[in-house]
Write a protein that holds these residues in place. Structure first.
Motif, short mmCIF file in Angstrom:
data_model
loop_
_atom_site.label_atom_id
_atom_site.label_comp_id
_atom_site.label_asym_id
_atom_site.label_seq_id
_atom_site.Cartn_x
_atom_site.Cartn_y
_atom_site.Cartn_z
N GLY A 164 33.88 25.87 32.98
CA GLY A 164 35.19 26.21 33.52
C GLY A 164 35.14 27.59 34.14
N ARG A 165 36.21 27.95 34.84
CA ARG A 165 36.30 29.29 35.40
C ARG A 165 36.34 30.31 34.28
NH1 ARG A 165 40.39 31.35 37.65
NH2 ARG A 165 41.90 29.71 37.27
N PRO A 166 36.07 31.59 34.59
CA PRO A 166 36.21 32.62 33.56
C PRO A 166 37.62 32.67 32.98
CG PRO A 166 35.04 33.49 35.47
CD PRO A 166 35.55 32.13 35.87
N ASN A 167 37.70 32.92 31.69
CA ASN A 167 38.97 33.19 31.02
C ASN A 167 39.89 31.98 30.88
OD1 ASN A 167 40.09 35.32 29.60
ND2 ASN A 167 41.53 35.84 31.21
N VAL A 168 39.32 30.76 30.85
CA VAL A 168 40.16 29.58 30.63
C VAL A 168 40.24 29.19 29.15
CG1 VAL A 168 39.84 28.62 32.94
CG2 VAL A 168 38.25 27.98 31.11
N GLY A 169 39.45 29.88 28.31
CA GLY A 169 39.53 29.63 26.86
C GLY A 169 38.36 28.86 26.28
N LYS A 170 37.20 28.89 26.96
CA LYS A 170 36.04 28.15 26.46
C LYS A 170 35.59 28.65 25.10
CE LYS A 170 33.56 29.07 30.12
NZ LYS A 170 34.61 29.79 30.88
N SER A 171 35.47 29.97 24.96
CA SER A 171 35.00 30.54 23.69
C SER A 171 36.01 30.33 22.58
CB SER A 171 34.70 32.03 23.86
OG SER A 171 33.66 32.23 24.79
N THR A 172 37.29 30.47 22.89
CA THR A 172 38.34 30.24 21.89
C THR A 172 38.27 28.80 21.39
OG1 THR A 172 39.76 31.83 23.03
CG2 THR A 172 40.83 30.38 21.44
N LEU A 173 38.11 27.85 22.30
CA LEU A 173 38.02 26.44 21.92
C LEU A 173 36.77 26.18 21.08
CD1 LEU A 173 39.13 23.57 22.08
CD2 LEU A 173 37.92 23.28 24.25
N THR A 174 35.65 26.77 21.49
CA THR A 174 34.41 26.60 20.72
C THR A 174 34.59 27.07 19.29
OG1 THR A 174 33.09 26.96 22.73
CG2 THR A 174 31.94 27.17 20.63
N ASN A 175 35.11 28.26 19.11
CA ASN A 175 35.32 28.81 17.77
C ASN A 175 36.30 27.97 16.96
OD1 ASN A 175 33.57 30.97 18.23
ND2 ASN A 175 35.17 32.31 18.97
N SER A 176 37.36 27.50 17.60
CA SER A 176 38.37 26.69 16.90
C SER A 176 37.78 25.36 16.45
CB SER A 176 39.58 26.45 17.79
OG SER A 176 40.23 27.65 18.11
N LEU A 177 36.94 24.76 17.28
CA LEU A 177 36.33 23.48 16.94
C LEU A 177 35.41 23.58 15.73
CD1 LEU A 177 35.58 22.16 20.52
CD2 LEU A 177 36.76 20.83 18.78
N ILE A 178 34.59 24.64 15.68
CA ILE A 178 33.63 24.74 14.57
C ILE A 178 34.20 25.50 13.37
CG2 ILE A 178 31.64 24.57 16.10
CD1 ILE A 178 31.19 27.59 15.52
N GLY A 179 35.37 26.14 13.55
CA GLY A 179 36.00 26.82 12.43
C GLY A 179 35.37 28.14 12.06
N GLU A 180 34.55 28.70 12.94
CA GLU A 180 33.92 30.00 12.71
C GLU A 180 33.93 30.78 14.01
OE1 GLU A 180 32.63 31.46 10.09
OE2 GLU A 180 32.24 29.91 8.61
N LYS A 181 33.97 32.12 13.90
CA LYS A 181 33.92 32.93 15.10
C LYS A 181 32.47 33.25 15.44
CE LYS A 181 35.44 37.16 17.19
NZ LYS A 181 36.22 38.38 17.07
N ILE A 182 31.95 32.57 16.45
CA ILE A 182 30.58 32.81 16.91
C ILE A 182 30.61 33.30 18.35
CG2 ILE A 182 28.34 31.75 17.40
CD1 ILE A 182 28.88 32.02 14.45
N ALA A 183 31.30 32.57 19.22
CA ALA A 183 31.42 32.98 20.62
C ALA A 183 32.45 34.09 20.72
CB ALA A 183 31.84 31.78 21.47
N ILE A 184 32.11 35.17 21.43
CA ILE A 184 33.04 36.29 21.50
C ILE A 184 34.16 36.02 22.48
CG2 ILE A 184 31.14 37.84 20.94
CD1 ILE A 184 31.50 39.07 23.76
N MET A 185 35.29 36.66 22.22
CA MET A 185 36.50 36.40 23.01
C MET A 185 37.13 37.71 23.45
SD MET A 185 38.21 33.46 20.62
CE MET A 185 38.33 34.57 19.22
N SER A 186 37.69 37.71 24.66
CA SER A 186 38.55 38.81 25.09
C SER A 186 39.39 38.26 26.23
CB SER A 186 37.75 40.03 25.55
OG SER A 186 37.37 39.89 26.90
N ASP A 187 40.36 39.04 26.67
CA ASP A 187 41.20 38.57 27.78
C ASP A 187 40.57 38.91 29.13
OD1 ASP A 187 41.48 41.29 27.76
OD2 ASP A 187 43.67 41.30 27.67
N ARG A 188 39.32 39.32 29.12
CA ARG A 188 38.63 39.68 30.36
C ARG A 188 37.73 38.55 30.82
NH1 ARG A 188 39.17 44.69 31.70
NH2 ARG A 188 40.14 46.13 30.26
#
Length: 300
Positions: free
Chosen positions: A16-40
């Motif tokens: 997807g384009r930058p900042n569409v929520g890929k990392s947030t979705l990844t972390n939510s799916l696996i239940g752990e924070k692995i992929a880093i997230m920011s609004d940038r």
């Protein structure tokens, strides 16, 4: 004789384009924070694999850098990484932000998708931010005219606790087979790589202007001590002296804040006390230097 239930295992690319929520979705799916997230935009630079286990499947999610028009060698590397992933997976999740109009970025990704035979699921993210829910159906209808998606699933990566509909659609397209990885493994990334990413995330969140994309983080020492604590020494690299001053802050205040926030996340992930020793150095124009890109782990 009782028949064993079927088990599925396969790889899923998140594009997807930058900042569409890929990392947030990844972390939510696996239940752990692995992929880093920011609004940038362009927060994710490397392909990071995160592993999810369900009752009948093991799903390897590949969180890829946002596909964008590159401005330097690092950007070119990021786009090649994302595009290359499409050829290697069993399912593609094309994630779009429903609060943004479909634009040139989405058109470019659709062009890429038309060149592969892999099943593509459209994930319409950020539905919690839509005031008028009727707009969602129009967006889904519009995209369905552009491409023959295997499924279209609306989600809120930030607020949804579980994603049964999405997981079910993914599993339909996975090959039958045993798990690739142990049940307790959640990523293929070494701990020092995750540590560097978490430090970088805090810099992204706490700085402004030109600083965020000019930084790289290298973990130079990652050592378990006798008292069961972990010592991590890391250097934050920037491209100019002015950026170094911003990251350090008045009397070291910002660097201290970066360290405190990164340490808190690392202690949650590693389940132990962490001593984090941070330094800041200048490496001029590192994003355009092949040697520096390899040093920081951005290699083909």
């Amino acid at each position: 004789m009782k028949q064993e239930p079927k088990h599925y295992a396969g790889f899923v690319a998140m594009v997807g384009r930058p900042n569409v929520g890929k990392s947030t979705l990844t972390n939510s799916l696996i239940g752990e924070k692995i992929a880093i997230m920011s609004d940038r935009p362009q927060t994710t630079r490397n392909r990071i694999m995160c592993i999810m286990n369900t009752d009948n499947a093991q799903i390897m999610f590949l969180d890829t850098p946002g596909i964008h028009k590159p401005q330097h060698k690092l950007g070119e590397y990021m786009v090649r990484t994302a595009e290359g992933t499409l050829q290697e997976v069993d399912v593609i999740l094309f994630i779009v932000d429903v609060t943004e109009k479909r634009g040139a970025g989405e058109e470019y990704i659709l062009e890429l998708l038309r060149k592969v035979k892999t099943p593509v699921i459209l994930v319409c993210n950020k539905i919690d931010k839509l005031q008028d829910k009727s707009k969602l159906f129009k967006i889904m209808e519009d995209y369905s005219k552009q491409y023959n998606f295997a499924a279209i699933v609306p989600v809120s990566a930030l607020n949804d606790g579980e994603f049964p509909g999405l997981v079910q659609e993914i599993t339909k397209h996975l090959p039958e087979g045993p798990a690739y990885y142990p049940d307790d493994m959640i990523t293929d990334q070494p701990e020092r790589v995750i540590a560097a990413e978490m430090i970088r995330e805090k810099v992204l969140r706490l700085t402004r202007d030109e600083v965020p994309h000019a930084i790289a983080v290298e973990v130079e020492e990652f050592k378990e001590r006798d008292d069961e604590t972990i010592y991590i020494r890391a250097t934050i690299f920037v491209e100019r002296d002015s950026q170094k001053g911003i990251i350090i802050g008045a009397k070291g205040s910002l660097l201290k804040k970066i360290g405190q926030q990164a340490r808190a996340d690392l202690e949650k992930l590693l389940y132990c006390k962490v001593y984090l020793d941070l330094w800041v150095k200048v490496k001029a124009d590192w994003r355009n230097q092949e040697k520096s890109l390899r040093q920081f782990g951005y290699k083909e």
